[in-house]
Design a protein around this motif. Structure first.
Motif, PDB file in Angstrom:
ATOM      1  N   ALA A 123      -4.219   2.088  -9.767  1.00 46.08           N
ATOM      2  CA  ALA A 123      -4.294   1.580  -8.391  1.00 46.08           C
ATOM      3  C   ALA A 123      -3.137   2.131  -7.561  1.00 46.08           C
ATOM      4  CB  ALA A 123      -4.292   0.052  -8.394  1.00 46.08           C
ATOM      5  N   ALA A 124      -1.943   2.169  -8.146  1.00 48.82           N
ATOM      6  CA  ALA A 124      -0.780   2.715  -7.430  1.00 48.82           C
ATOM      7  C   ALA A 124      -0.957   4.217  -7.189  1.00 48.82           C
ATOM      8  CB  ALA A 124       0.500   2.440  -8.216  1.00 48.82           C
ATOM      9  N   THR A 125      -1.495   4.917  -8.169  1.00 47.01           N
ATOM     10  CA  THR A 125      -1.698   6.362  -8.043  1.00 47.01           C
ATOM     11  C   THR A 125      -2.689   6.685  -6.933  1.00 47.01           C
ATOM     12  OG1 THR A 125      -1.217   6.694 -10.393  1.00 47.01           O
ATOM     13  CG2 THR A 125      -2.472   8.424  -9.288  1.00 47.01           C
ATOM     14  N   ASP A 130      -9.016   7.351   0.077  1.00 45.62           N
ATOM     15  CA  ASP A 130     -10.125   6.672   0.735  1.00 45.62           C
ATOM     16  C   ASP A 130     -11.042   6.077  -0.343  1.00 45.62           C
ATOM     17  OD1 ASP A 130     -11.866   6.336   3.248  1.00 45.62           O
ATOM     18  OD2 ASP A 130     -13.199   7.394   1.854  1.00 45.62           O
ATOM     19  N   ALA A 131     -11.565   4.883  -0.106  1.00 45.13           N
ATOM     20  CA  ALA A 131     -12.426   4.212  -1.089  1.00 45.13           C
ATOM     21  C   ALA A 131     -13.640   5.064  -1.461  1.00 45.13           C
ATOM     22  CB  ALA A 131     -12.877   2.847  -0.566  1.00 45.13           C
ATOM     23  N   ASP A 132     -14.199   5.780  -0.486  1.00 38.23           N
ATOM     24  CA  ASP A 132     -15.349   6.646  -0.778  1.00 38.23           C
ATOM     25  C   ASP A 132     -14.950   7.779  -1.730  1.00 38.23           C
ATOM     26  OD1 ASP A 132     -17.056   5.143   0.781  1.00 38.23           O
ATOM     27  OD2 ASP A 132     -16.847   6.440   2.548  1.00 38.23           O
ATOM     28  N   ASP A 133     -13.739   8.311  -1.556  1.00 38.70           N
ATOM     29  CA  ASP A 133     -13.275   9.376  -2.450  1.00 38.70           C
ATOM     30  C   ASP A 133     -13.093   8.852  -3.869  1.00 38.70           C
ATOM     31  OD1 ASP A 133     -13.291  11.279  -0.457  1.00 38.70           O
ATOM     32  OD2 ASP A 133     -11.132  11.158  -0.057  1.00 38.70           O
ATOM     33  N   VAL A 134     -12.579   7.640  -3.998  1.00 40.07           N
ATOM     34  CA  VAL A 134     -12.406   7.046  -5.329  1.00 40.07           C
ATOM     35  C   VAL A 134     -13.772   6.856  -5.992  1.00 40.07           C
ATOM     36  CG1 VAL A 134     -11.598   5.031  -6.623  1.00 40.07           C
ATOM     37  CG2 VAL A 134     -10.207   5.948  -4.746  1.00 40.07           C
ATOM     38  N   GLU A 135     -14.727   6.343  -5.260  1.00 33.75           N
ATOM     39  CA  GLU A 135     -16.081   6.161  -5.803  1.00 33.75           C
ATOM     40  C   GLU A 135     -16.707   7.494  -6.189  1.00 33.75           C
ATOM     41  OE1 GLU A 135     -17.799   3.414  -6.734  1.00 33.75           O
ATOM     42  OE2 GLU A 135     -15.909   2.400  -6.304  1.00 33.75           O
ATOM     43  N   ARG A 136     -16.509   8.502  -5.360  1.00 33.13           N
ATOM     44  CA  ARG A 136     -17.038   9.835  -5.657  1.00 33.13           C
ATOM     45  C   ARG A 136     -16.380  10.392  -6.926  1.00 33.13           C
ATOM     46  NH1 ARG A 136     -17.769  11.049  -0.932  1.00 33.13           N
ATOM     47  NH2 ARG A 136     -15.678  11.627  -0.298  1.00 33.13           N
ATOM     48  N   LEU A 137     -15.061  10.196  -7.060  1.00 30.79           N
ATOM     49  CA  LEU A 137     -14.347  10.644  -8.259  1.00 30.79           C
ATOM     50  C   LEU A 137     -14.897   9.952  -9.501  1.00 30.79           C
ATOM     51  CD1 LEU A 137     -12.035  12.174  -9.682  1.00 30.79           C
ATOM     52  CD2 LEU A 137     -10.568  10.196  -9.161  1.00 30.79           C
TER      53      LEU A 137
END
Length: 165
Positions: A123-125, A130-137
């Protein structure tokens, strides 16, 4: 496929390979840092605890298959984990001659502590992402892991069975 197209694919694969090696090195460093939790097992033994917590008790041979390693390696590691009180041997209800390995309460607690620590670190990293980028990752890593397992002929991948390790 033309030779140029094939070379372009290999160039892309090379770029990806460089970044994957970098990622693996950084994750290894993070794993060593995160495995310094008091009372934690050797970081190389942690996947055993995680698999037993997430998938339930299993025989040594099934654990070795799930973790894509040799039975002798799992045997040595589980013996140490039994001595540490993090896993235990239980009678196999289907075969009285065999035993199952299962996490103890201390093993489950250690798993949760390590998982929470890992989640705080991630979470810190990713806090500026962006939340969409995290979901895409997440989606792309899931797809990559499935394809890696398929390409390796992996008969079983514990991460596809809901493991949250």
């Amino acid at each position: 496929m033309t030779e140029l197209a094939r070379q372009e694919e290999l160039d892309v694969a090379d770029d990806l390979g460089v970044e994957l090696v970098r990622t693996i090195r950084l994750l290894a460093k993070a794993k060593a840092k995160l495995s310094s939790i008091p009372g934690s097992a050797d970081h190389s033994s942690f996947p055993i605890i995680a698999t037993l917590v997430c998938e339930g008790p299993r025989r040594t041979s099934a654990l070795a298959e799930a973790l894509h390693t040799e039975v002798s390696t799992i045997s040595r590691q589980t013996s140490a984990l039994v001595q540490q009180g993090l896993i235990e041997r239980q009678a196999d209800p289907n075969d009285g001659r065999a035993c199952l390995l299962a996490p103890t309460a201390a093993g489950r607690e250690l798993y949760e502590l390590a998982r929470q620590e890992r989640n705080r670190w991630l979470a810190a990293t990713l806090r500026d992402w962006d939340a969409d980028d995290v979901e895409r990752l997440i989606g792309l890593l899931t797809r990559l892991n499935i394809d890696l397992a398929d390409n390796l002929g992996a008969s079983h991948d514990p991460t596809r069975q809901g493991e949250k390790a």
